[in-house]
Scaffold this motif. Structure first.
Motif, short mmCIF file in Angstrom:
data_model
loop_
_atom_site.label_atom_id
_atom_site.label_comp_id
_atom_site.label_asym_id
_atom_site.label_seq_id
_atom_site.Cartn_x
_atom_site.Cartn_y
_atom_site.Cartn_z
N LEU A 172 -5.26 7.16 6.79
CA LEU A 172 -5.90 8.30 7.41
C LEU A 172 -4.96 9.42 7.84
CD1 LEU A 172 -8.52 6.47 9.68
CD2 LEU A 172 -8.82 7.37 7.37
N LEU A 173 -3.73 9.10 8.17
CA LEU A 173 -2.83 10.12 8.70
C LEU A 173 -2.00 10.75 7.60
CD1 LEU A 173 -1.58 8.30 11.91
CD2 LEU A 173 -3.44 9.95 11.69
N PRO A 174 -1.61 12.01 7.75
CA PRO A 174 -0.74 12.64 6.75
C PRO A 174 0.57 11.86 6.63
CG PRO A 174 -1.61 14.26 8.29
CD PRO A 174 -1.98 12.93 8.84
N GLN A 175 0.98 11.64 5.39
CA GLN A 175 2.18 10.86 5.16
C GLN A 175 3.43 11.69 5.40
OE1 GLN A 175 2.96 7.78 4.30
NE2 GLN A 175 0.97 6.86 3.94
N GLU A 176 4.40 11.07 6.06
CA GLU A 176 5.73 11.64 6.17
C GLU A 176 6.68 10.78 5.35
OE1 GLU A 176 6.79 11.85 10.26
OE2 GLU A 176 5.51 13.58 10.67
N VAL A 199 12.17 8.47 4.14
CA VAL A 199 13.60 8.73 4.11
C VAL A 199 13.98 9.94 4.95
CG1 VAL A 199 15.60 9.20 2.62
CG2 VAL A 199 13.76 7.68 1.82
N CYS A 200 13.30 11.08 4.72
CA CYS A 200 13.73 12.32 5.37
C CYS A 200 12.76 12.83 6.44
CB CYS A 200 13.95 13.41 4.32
SG CYS A 200 12.43 14.04 3.56
N GLY A 201 11.55 12.27 6.49
CA GLY A 201 10.60 12.68 7.52
C GLY A 201 9.78 13.90 7.17
N ALA A 202 10.03 14.53 6.03
CA ALA A 202 9.25 15.70 5.62
C ALA A 202 7.89 15.26 5.10
CB ALA A 202 10.00 16.48 4.55
N GLY A 203 6.96 16.22 5.03
CA GLY A 203 5.67 15.92 4.44
C GLY A 203 5.84 15.44 3.00
N SER A 204 5.09 14.41 2.65
CA SER A 204 5.29 13.80 1.32
C SER A 204 4.04 13.79 0.47
CB SER A 204 5.83 12.38 1.47
OG SER A 204 4.97 11.60 2.28
N GLY A 205 3.00 14.54 0.88
CA GLY A 205 1.82 14.68 0.05
C GLY A 205 1.10 13.38 -0.24
N GLY A 206 1.02 12.51 0.77
CA GLY A 206 0.29 11.27 0.59
C GLY A 206 1.12 10.12 0.04
N ALA A 227 4.65 7.59 0.22
CA ALA A 227 5.54 7.04 1.24
C ALA A 227 6.91 7.71 1.23
CB ALA A 227 5.69 5.53 1.06
N VAL A 228 7.30 8.24 0.07
CA VAL A 228 8.59 8.91 -0.09
C VAL A 228 8.35 10.22 -0.84
CG1 VAL A 228 10.91 8.75 -1.11
CG2 VAL A 228 9.82 6.71 -0.15
N CYS A 229 8.94 11.30 -0.37
CA CYS A 229 8.73 12.60 -1.01
C CYS A 229 9.41 12.64 -2.37
CB CYS A 229 9.23 13.74 -0.12
SG CYS A 229 11.02 13.84 0.04
N ALA A 230 9.03 13.62 -3.19
CA ALA A 230 9.54 13.72 -4.55
C ALA A 230 11.06 13.91 -4.56
CB ALA A 230 8.85 14.85 -5.29
N ALA A 231 11.58 14.72 -3.63
CA ALA A 231 13.02 14.99 -3.61
C ALA A 231 13.80 13.72 -3.30
CB ALA A 231 13.34 16.07 -2.58
N CYS A 232 13.36 12.95 -2.30
CA CYS A 232 14.06 11.72 -1.96
C CYS A 232 13.86 10.66 -3.03
CB CYS A 232 13.58 11.20 -0.60
SG CYS A 232 14.12 12.22 0.80
N LEU A 236 3.08 -1.04 5.04
CA LEU A 236 2.46 -1.47 3.80
C LEU A 236 2.36 -0.36 2.76
CD1 LEU A 236 -0.35 -3.81 5.18
CD2 LEU A 236 1.82 -4.44 4.14
N ALA A 237 2.44 0.90 3.19
CA ALA A 237 2.45 1.98 2.20
C ALA A 237 3.64 1.86 1.27
CB ALA A 237 2.46 3.33 2.90
N LEU A 238 4.71 1.25 1.74
CA LEU A 238 5.89 1.08 0.89
C LEU A 238 5.63 0.06 -0.21
CD1 LEU A 238 8.58 1.18 3.70
CD2 LEU A 238 8.32 2.86 1.86
#
Length: 234
Positions: free
Chosen positions: A18-22, A25-32, A34-39, A101-103
């Motif tokens: 339910l909550l926006p994913q951060e 690794v870096c804490g930035a928004g990750s678009g749903g 668990a890990v953003c594209a850059a990381c 569990l998102a990981l």
């Protein structure tokens, strides 16, 4: 499973949904994710073309390494996605011990980017002892394996092999001691005659647990055992 563990697992799962994913690794928004594209692009990949096909450690030209030639393990092949290094090590620990569990879904999605196992008959998550399962509340290998089984159309076997005894801590033991420590740790609940089994696990260290599991599976009739691993230690 204690009420506290069950509640924590439920709350973390609801938050994941339910909550926006951060980004873990870096804490930035990750678009749903668990890990953003850059990381994600910086995660330490384990070499596929330059790794021993049996144990997945780096090997020149992808040849079978010397140790696997001298002491062939019971399993036939291993594919590992990442090296067990920062931040993958922290991600695995967060999944196992902090119910992130998102990981598990993130790891499964990355494993799905590998070619599917050819000729496989079933997926088998590395079993946990019943005491450890109650303590932790879930089997992280099973959570990683679920999306793989669904995507590849393979049965997910959760009760085929049981971990008969809880093995003492393996930390600080060499490979031979670990193998001795694990002897007869697993038991097959049904015949596996002629089957190709894919074992899913989060981390491969010395390979002693995977070797003993493969030995048990082959004693039960399996003709091929392939390991599919999230992270391989150096």
């Amino acid at each position: 499973m204690s009420n506290t563990i069950a509640l924590q697992r439920l709350l973390n799962h609801v938050a994941d949904l339910l909550l926006p994913q951060e980004c873990f690794v870096c804490g930035a928004g990750s678009g749903g994710e668990a890990v953003c594209a850059a990381c994600r692009a910086e995660l330490p990949l384990q070499p596929q073309e330059a790794a021993c096909p049996v144990c997945a450690l780096p090997s020149p030209g992808g040849a079978v390494c010397g140790r696997c030639l001298r002491e062939p393990p019971a399993f036939d092949t291993t594919r590992a996605l990442f090296a067990y290094a920062f931040p993958v090590d922290r991600m695995v620990q967060a999944l196992k011990y902090h119910h992130r569990l998102a990981l598990a879904r993130f790891f499964a999605d990355r494993l799905l980017e590998l070619p599917p196992p050819e000729g496989a008959d079933l997926l088998l998550p590395m079993p946990l002892h019943a005491h450890r399962l109650r303590e932790r509340g879930f089997n992280q290998a099973a959570e990683i394996a679920r999306p793989l089984a669904a995507a590849w159309g393979l049965p997910l076997e959760l009760a085929t092999v049981r971990r008969e005894r809880e093995v003492p801590a393996q930390a600080g033991l060499d490979r031979k001691a670990r193998i001795a420590n694990l002897r007869n740790a697993f038991r097959c609940a049904r015949p596996l005659t002629g089957l190709h089994v894919v074992v899913v696990d989060d981390v491969m260290t010395t390979g002693a647990s995977l070797n003993e599991l493969a030995r048990t599976l082959k004693a039960g009739g399996a003709v091929r055992v392939e390991n599919l691993i999230v992270a391989r230690t150096p």
